[in-house]
Design a protein around this motif. Structure first.
Motif, PDB file in Angstrom:
ATOM      1  N   LEU A  10       0.854  -1.178   0.000  1.00 49.63           N
ATOM      2  CA  LEU A  10       0.000   0.000   0.000  1.00 49.63           C
ATOM      3  C   LEU A  10       0.895   1.233   0.000  1.00 49.63           C
ATOM      4  CD1 LEU A  10      -2.861   1.181   0.216  1.00 49.63           C
ATOM      5  CD2 LEU A  10      -2.594   1.101   2.703  1.00 49.63           C
ATOM      6  N   VAL A  11       0.720   2.083  -1.007  1.00 50.25           N
ATOM      7  CA  VAL A  11       1.515   3.292  -1.155  1.00 50.25           C
ATOM      8  C   VAL A  11       0.607   4.508  -1.033  1.00 50.25           C
ATOM      9  CG1 VAL A  11       3.067   4.606  -2.657  1.00 50.25           C
ATOM     10  CG2 VAL A  11       3.161   2.096  -2.652  1.00 50.25           C
ATOM     11  N   LEU A  12       0.997   5.433  -0.184  1.00 51.51           N
ATOM     12  CA  LEU A  12       0.281   6.697  -0.017  1.00 51.51           C
ATOM     13  C   LEU A  12       0.982   7.747  -0.864  1.00 51.51           C
ATOM     14  CD1 LEU A  12      -1.751   8.633   1.320  1.00 51.51           C
ATOM     15  CD2 LEU A  12      -0.202   8.733   3.297  1.00 51.51           C
ATOM     16  N   ARG A  49      -2.092   7.240   9.432  1.00 54.11           N
ATOM     17  CA  ARG A  49      -2.449   6.673  10.739  1.00 54.11           C
ATOM     18  C   ARG A  49      -3.517   5.603  10.593  1.00 54.11           C
ATOM     19  NH1 ARG A  49      -2.912  12.247  14.111  1.00 54.11           N
ATOM     20  NH2 ARG A  49      -0.706  12.558  14.481  1.00 54.11           N
ATOM     21  N   GLU A  50      -4.490   5.869   9.737  1.00 55.91           N
ATOM     22  CA  GLU A  50      -5.606   4.953   9.555  1.00 55.91           C
ATOM     23  C   GLU A  50      -5.209   3.709   8.766  1.00 55.91           C
ATOM     24  OE1 GLU A  50      -9.752   4.811   6.991  1.00 55.91           O
ATOM     25  OE2 GLU A  50      -8.808   6.743   7.377  1.00 55.91           O
ATOM     26  N   LEU A  51      -4.460   3.875   7.689  1.00 56.09           N
ATOM     27  CA  LEU A  51      -4.224   2.792   6.743  1.00 56.09           C
ATOM     28  C   LEU A  51      -2.870   2.106   6.862  1.00 56.09           C
ATOM     29  CD1 LEU A  51      -5.778   4.576   3.653  1.00 56.09           C
ATOM     30  CD2 LEU A  51      -6.837   2.829   5.110  1.00 56.09           C
ATOM     31  N   ARG A  52      -1.905   2.741   7.534  1.00 59.55           N
ATOM     32  CA  ARG A  52      -0.571   2.182   7.735  1.00 59.55           C
ATOM     33  C   ARG A  52       0.070   1.722   6.414  1.00 59.55           C
ATOM     34  NH1 ARG A  52      -1.081   0.266  13.286  1.00 59.55           N
ATOM     35  NH2 ARG A  52      -2.072   2.004  14.314  1.00 59.55           N
ATOM     36  N   PRO A  53       0.353   2.646   5.517  1.00 58.35           N
ATOM     37  CA  PRO A  53       0.944   2.267   4.223  1.00 58.35           C
ATOM     38  C   PRO A  53       2.352   1.698   4.385  1.00 58.35           C
ATOM     39  CG  PRO A  53       1.088   4.628   4.532  1.00 58.35           C
ATOM     40  CD  PRO A  53       0.263   4.093   5.683  1.00 58.35           C
ATOM     41  N   HIS A  54       2.797   1.004   3.348  1.00 57.38           N
ATOM     42  CA  HIS A  54       4.153   0.464   3.318  1.00 57.38           C
ATOM     43  C   HIS A  54       5.152   1.523   2.859  1.00 57.38           C
ATOM     44  CE1 HIS A  54       1.655  -3.200   2.967  1.00 57.38           C
ATOM     45  NE2 HIS A  54       2.606  -3.710   3.734  1.00 57.38           N
ATOM     46  N   LEU A  55       4.673   2.549   2.155  1.00 58.92           N
ATOM     47  CA  LEU A  55       5.529   3.584   1.590  1.00 58.92           C
ATOM     48  C   LEU A  55       4.713   4.851   1.411  1.00 58.92           C
ATOM     49  CD1 LEU A  55       8.241   4.374   0.123  1.00 58.92           C
ATOM     50  CD2 LEU A  55       7.168   3.522  -1.982  1.00 58.92           C
ATOM     51  N   VAL A  56       5.358   6.007   1.619  1.00 59.18           N
ATOM     52  CA  VAL A  56       4.721   7.303   1.379  1.00 59.18           C
ATOM     53  C   VAL A  56       5.575   8.078   0.380  1.00 59.18           C
ATOM     54  CG1 VAL A  56       3.999   9.510   2.387  1.00 59.18           C
ATOM     55  CG2 VAL A  56       3.738   7.387   3.706  1.00 59.18           C
ATOM     56  N   LEU A  57       4.942   8.561  -0.680  1.00 57.37           N
ATOM     57  CA  LEU A  57       5.579   9.476  -1.628  1.00 57.37           C
ATOM     58  C   LEU A  57       5.018  10.854  -1.307  1.00 57.37           C
ATOM     59  CD1 LEU A  57       5.399   7.376  -4.919  1.00 57.37           C
ATOM     60  CD2 LEU A  57       7.262   7.521  -3.266  1.00 57.37           C
ATOM     61  N   MET A  58       5.859  11.727  -0.759  1.00 54.24           N
ATOM     62  CA  MET A  58       5.411  12.981  -0.149  1.00 54.24           C
ATOM     63  C   MET A  58       5.914  14.209  -0.899  1.00 54.24           C
ATOM     64  SD  MET A  58       3.905  14.323   2.682  1.00 54.24           S
ATOM     65  CE  MET A  58       4.010  13.125   4.030  1.00 54.24           C
ATOM     66  N   ASP A  59       4.974  14.953  -1.487  1.00 49.45           N
ATOM     67  CA  ASP A  59       5.323  16.260  -2.034  1.00 49.45           C
ATOM     68  C   ASP A  59       5.698  17.149  -0.855  1.00 49.45           C
ATOM     69  OD1 ASP A  59       5.600  18.477  -3.695  1.00 49.45           O
ATOM     70  OD2 ASP A  59       3.451  18.804  -3.918  1.00 49.45           O
ATOM     71  N   PRO A  78       4.158   6.544  16.789  1.00 51.61           N
ATOM     72  CA  PRO A  78       4.669   5.165  16.800  1.00 51.61           C
ATOM     73  C   PRO A  78       4.172   4.323  15.627  1.00 51.61           C
ATOM     74  CG  PRO A  78       3.822   5.765  18.959  1.00 51.61           C
ATOM     75  CD  PRO A  78       3.473   6.898  18.036  1.00 51.61           C
ATOM     76  N   GLU A  79       2.920   4.508  15.216  1.00 53.23           N
ATOM     77  CA  GLU A  79       2.355   3.666  14.160  1.00 53.23           C
ATOM     78  C   GLU A  79       2.861   4.021  12.761  1.00 53.23           C
ATOM     79  OE1 GLU A  79      -0.755   6.860  15.107  1.00 53.23           O
ATOM     80  OE2 GLU A  79       0.532   5.538  16.260  1.00 53.23           O
ATOM     81  N   THR A  80       3.475   5.188  12.589  1.00 52.62           N
ATOM     82  CA  THR A  80       3.968   5.580  11.261  1.00 52.62           C
ATOM     83  C   THR A  80       5.463   5.890  11.256  1.00 52.62           C
ATOM     84  OG1 THR A  80       3.309   7.884  11.676  1.00 52.62           O
ATOM     85  CG2 THR A  80       1.730   6.482  10.493  1.00 52.62           C
ATOM     86  N   ARG A  81       6.107   5.783  12.377  1.00 57.08           N
ATOM     87  CA  ARG A  81       7.518   6.153  12.524  1.00 57.08           C
ATOM     88  C   ARG A  81       8.434   5.433  11.535  1.00 57.08           C
ATOM     89  NH1 ARG A  81       8.316   5.662  18.124  1.00 57.08           N
ATOM     90  NH2 ARG A  81       7.641   7.820  18.179  1.00 57.08           N
ATOM     91  N   ALA A  82       8.204   4.153  11.298  1.00 54.81           N
ATOM     92  CA  ALA A  82       9.118   3.349  10.472  1.00 54.81           C
ATOM     93  C   ALA A  82       8.746   3.289   8.996  1.00 54.81           C
ATOM     94  CB  ALA A  82       9.192   1.934  11.037  1.00 54.81           C
ATOM     95  N   VAL A  83       7.640   3.897   8.610  1.00 56.95           N
ATOM     96  CA  VAL A  83       7.219   3.859   7.207  1.00 56.95           C
ATOM     97  C   VAL A  83       8.186   4.698   6.365  1.00 56.95           C
ATOM     98  CG1 VAL A  83       5.387   4.470   5.570  1.00 56.95           C
ATOM     99  CG2 VAL A  83       4.793   3.567   7.832  1.00 56.95           C
ATOM    100  N   PRO A  84       8.758   4.125   5.305  1.00 54.22           N
ATOM    101  CA  PRO A  84       9.646   4.918   4.453  1.00 54.22           C
ATOM    102  C   PRO A  84       8.892   6.076   3.792  1.00 54.22           C
ATOM    103  CG  PRO A  84       9.828   2.578   3.936  1.00 54.22           C
ATOM    104  CD  PRO A  84       8.668   2.734   4.862  1.00 54.22           C
ATOM    105  N   VAL A  85       9.510   7.249   3.814  1.00 48.67           N
ATOM    106  CA  VAL A  85       8.931   8.438   3.187  1.00 48.67           C
ATOM    107  C   VAL A  85       9.920   8.945   2.143  1.00 48.67           C
ATOM    108  CG1 VAL A  85       8.137  10.813   3.516  1.00 48.67           C
ATOM    109  CG2 VAL A  85       7.657   9.083   5.277  1.00 48.67           C
TER     110      VAL A  85
END
Length: 139
Positions: A10-12, A49-59, A78-85
């Motif tokens: 899941l990618v945000l 926070r809701e979906l806990r993606p595996h990766l975030v591509l952030m503008d 804590p729930e998003t700390r380790a997600v790669p951005v």
């Protein structure tokens, strides 16, 4: 493996321009990713926070809440700390790169997007998950 994992990563995609989000979505979906979108940093934090993606591509430059602040807030939770951005921005300067790293971005991609480079990056961050069908139809 959980059902969430079995369906593909899941990618945000966080981007204020709808057309850019659409191009990124098509590219990622062709690689087997599931994609959710956010149009600003505040929405990105809520979705992450809701979906806990595996990766975030952030503008980084967006209205409401910029990507720097949104990334910093993701790193504080804590729930998003380790997600790669991955910072995705038109501002390709040493200062922007340093600022992105300082708030917790793992990687940095400059616009206009080089889909070959983005593909390599996503493959590295999501090993074994991303299987792109090709980028020629996406650009």
């Amino acid at each position: 493996m959980s059902q969430r994992d079995a369906d593909g990563p899941l990618v945000l995609v966080v981007e204020d321009f709808e057309d850019t989000r659409a191009v990124m979505r098509r590219f990622l979906e062709r690689g087997g990713c599931r994609v959710v979108e956010a149009s600003d940093g505040r929405e990105a934090i809520e979705r992450a926070r809701e979906l806990r993606p595996h990766l975030v591509l952030m503008d980084l430059n967006m209205p409401v809440l910029d990507g720097f602040t949104a990334t910093l807030r993701l790193r504080e939770q804590p729930e998003t700390r380790a997600v790669p951005v991955v910072a995705v921005t038109a501002y390709d300067t040493a200062e922007f790169r340093a600022a992105a790293r300082a708030v917790g971005c793992n990687e940095y991609v400059a616009k206009p997007l080089d889909f070959s480079a983005l593909m390599s990056l996503v493959e590295r961050l999501l090993p074994g998950w991303f299987a792109p069908a090709g980028t020629e139809a996406v650009a």
